[in-house]
Design a protein around this motif. Structure first.
Motif, PDB file in Angstrom:
ATOM      1  N   ASP A 140      29.932  55.188  34.830  1.00 32.75           N
ATOM      2  CA  ASP A 140      31.127  55.146  33.994  1.00 32.75           C
ATOM      3  C   ASP A 140      30.996  56.167  32.859  1.00 32.75           C
ATOM      4  O   ASP A 140      30.026  56.134  32.098  1.00 32.75           O
ATOM      5  CB  ASP A 140      31.275  53.736  33.416  1.00 32.75           C
ATOM      6  CG  ASP A 140      32.473  53.600  32.478  1.00 32.75           C
ATOM      7  OD1 ASP A 140      33.290  54.542  32.411  1.00 32.75           O
ATOM      8  OD2 ASP A 140      32.571  52.555  31.814  1.00 32.75           O
ATOM      9  N   PRO A 141      31.956  57.089  32.715  1.00 33.44           N
ATOM     10  CA  PRO A 141      31.857  58.107  31.658  1.00 33.44           C
ATOM     11  C   PRO A 141      31.664  57.518  30.264  1.00 33.44           C
ATOM     12  O   PRO A 141      30.956  58.098  29.439  1.00 33.44           O
ATOM     13  CB  PRO A 141      33.197  58.847  31.767  1.00 33.44           C
ATOM     14  CG  PRO A 141      33.617  58.664  33.190  1.00 33.44           C
ATOM     15  CD  PRO A 141      33.131  57.291  33.578  1.00 33.44           C
ATOM     16  N   ALA A 142      32.276  56.349  30.001  1.00 33.94           N
ATOM     17  CA  ALA A 142      32.148  55.738  28.678  1.00 33.94           C
ATOM     18  C   ALA A 142      30.739  55.230  28.415  1.00 33.94           C
ATOM     19  O   ALA A 142      30.371  54.984  27.262  1.00 33.94           O
ATOM     20  CB  ALA A 142      33.148  54.594  28.540  1.00 33.94           C
ATOM     21  N   ALA A 143      29.944  55.058  29.472  1.00 33.85           N
ATOM     22  CA  ALA A 143      28.591  54.505  29.314  1.00 33.85           C
ATOM     23  C   ALA A 143      27.503  55.561  29.388  1.00 33.85           C
ATOM     24  O   ALA A 143      26.346  55.270  29.073  1.00 33.85           O
ATOM     25  CB  ALA A 143      28.344  53.446  30.376  1.00 33.85           C
ATOM     26  N   ARG A 144      27.847  56.774  29.812  1.00 38.24           N
ATOM     27  CA  ARG A 144      26.800  57.767  30.066  1.00 38.24           C
ATOM     28  C   ARG A 144      25.986  58.093  28.808  1.00 38.24           C
ATOM     29  O   ARG A 144      24.757  57.993  28.810  1.00 38.24           O
ATOM     30  CB  ARG A 144      27.422  59.041  30.638  1.00 38.24           C
ATOM     31  CG  ARG A 144      27.969  58.869  32.046  1.00 38.24           C
ATOM     32  CD  ARG A 144      28.740  60.093  32.505  1.00 38.24           C
ATOM     33  NE  ARG A 144      29.513  59.805  33.711  1.00 38.24           N
ATOM     34  CZ  ARG A 144      30.462  60.590  34.191  1.00 38.24           C
ATOM     35  NH1 ARG A 144      30.747  61.732  33.578  1.00 38.24           N
ATOM     36  NH2 ARG A 144      31.124  60.245  35.276  1.00 38.24           N
TER      37      ARG A 144
END
Length: 416
Positions: A140-144
């Protein structure tokens, strides 16, 4: 062998002579956690592809160290001892019946120990590989970036949540989901092909920037120094990537004026205390970014240029606030983050007046400490003492830095 057992493998990694006090053992463990956590996780995760297991195994190794080192003494190579114990714990989990009942990954031999061949006496710095792994498109981009900050650089969920101005439980859940995704997808822990690096690079740069931002009050002996090392190493690896050199410049220039202890605002700092060598180094990186052939400066180049203008006070004795405002205006156009908008409002409050700065403050700063600190300062300068006191109170509540809290409490006392 679990982390709670004993064995020749552990004893062989750095002998220890005599018992150590509980304080000595704890100090050694804390030092290893502070300086080597990311490297240890990277080495352990590289063997299995399971980031969560690597973190759990390392946590058990630290627990074992606190139990045993007071009796046996601190090993001459604490990191080697920790990784041996953690590796044994990983082997236990890998070979357990729970793991064996899972369907093996296609093309692999379940009888092969993925940890074989690990050099226990050499702890390589594989953090860049792990950073690029955490930037995998499947995550998930928000978690990278938060995942990199926790798993690779060792920050806890609360510190990361504060940096992102979100509740700590929300950030913790985001990180858990990302680790599960890595384990399920069996994402390989290798630096991607150079053709894939541009896609992953922004998140990696953001993580290194985040490390520098979270440690903004620390000096080069802390993780702030690690952020500089990673930024310069990454820029050197990529050679001609302007934003990588710009980030190296930004981290180096910000480090040049850091002095732990009493908090002093940038414009009030004694320029004689700034590190001239780091300033020269950072300006060299900034010139390299600016001469890369790119027409439009990126976010990190603009931020580094802002630092360079402030640091030029060491030479001129004054701060060119007009240039600072122009650069922040460009930064908001390129990267309109809450932080850049708050900083621009603060500069407008200085170049125009406090009311103009208040009007420029963006909405949405309820959990963002700099928003409240900036609002409090602008209200105080506008003569609205009661409102400024309330804003200072909220800024103090959101501050976990003792020196900054003391400074803000002093400012609140004056407006009261």
């Amino acid at each position: 062998m679990s982390a709670g057992g004993t064995g020749a493998g552990e004893a062989s990694v750095g002998g220890a002579s005599g018992a150590a006090s509980v304080t000595e053992a704890r100090t050694a463990a804390e030092h290893a956690a502070r300086t080597s956590y990311g490297r240890l996780v990277a080495v352990l995760a590289a063997g299995t592809g399971d980031l969560a297991l690597a973190e759990d195994a390392l946590a058990e190794a630290f627990t074992a160290a606190l139990e045993r080192w007071p009796r046996t003494g601190v090993p001459t190579n604490p990191e080697g001892w920790l990784i041996t114990v953690a590796r044994n714990r990983q082997r236990d989990v890998w070979k357990s019946s729970a793991v064996r009942t899972n369907v093996p990954l296609e093309g692999t031999d379940a009888a092969i120990d993925p940890l074989d061949g690990l050099d226990l006496l050499r702890i390589p710095d594989r953090r860049l590989e792990l950073l690029f792994t955490c930037a995998h498109p499947a995550i998930d981009p928000a978690a990278r970036t938060p995942l990199m900050l926790q798993a690779v650089l060792g920050f806890d969920a609360a510190q990361i949540a504060a940096a992102y101005a979100v509740p700590a439980p929300t950030m913790a859940q985001r990180l858990v989901r990302a680790k599960r995704r890595i384990a399920r997808a069996r994402i390989p822990f290798v630096i991607p092909d150079r053709r894939a690096m541009p896609e992953r690079l922004p998140a990696v740069l953001e993580a290194v920037y985040g490390c520098a931002a979270i440690t903004w009050r620390d000096d080069a002996s802390s993780l702030a120094g690690e952020a500089k090392h990673l930024a310069v190493t990454l820029a050197s690896l990529l050679e001609r990537e302007p934003e990588a050199w710009a980030l190296a410049a930004l981290v180096t220039l910000s480090l040049a004026r850091r002095r732990p202890g009493t908090y002093v605002p940038l414009e009030e700092q004694d320029t004689a205390a700034w590190d001239a060598q780091l300033i020269d180094e950072g300006e060299t990186y900034l010139r390299r970014a600016a001469t890369s052939g790119r027409r439009t400066p990126g976010r990190f180049e603009l931020e580094a240029a802002i630092h360079a203008v402030h640091l030029d006070r060491r030479r001129t004795g004054i701060t060119d606030w007009g240039a600072v405002r122009q650069l922040y205006t460009a930064l908001v156009a390129v990267a309109p983050s809450l932080g850049s908008q708050v900083a621009l409002a603060a500069v407008i409050g200085r170049t125009d007046d406090a009311d103009a700065g208040l009007a420029a403050l963006p909405p949405g700063g309820d959990r963002f400490q700099p928003w409240w600190a900036t609002r409090a300062d602008l209200l105080a300068r506008a003569g609205r003492g009661a409102e400024a006191s309330v804003a200072y109170e909220r800024a103090i509540e959101l501050t976990d830095d003792a020196a900054l809290r003391e400074y803000l409490e002093g400012r609140r006392g004056r407006v009261q």
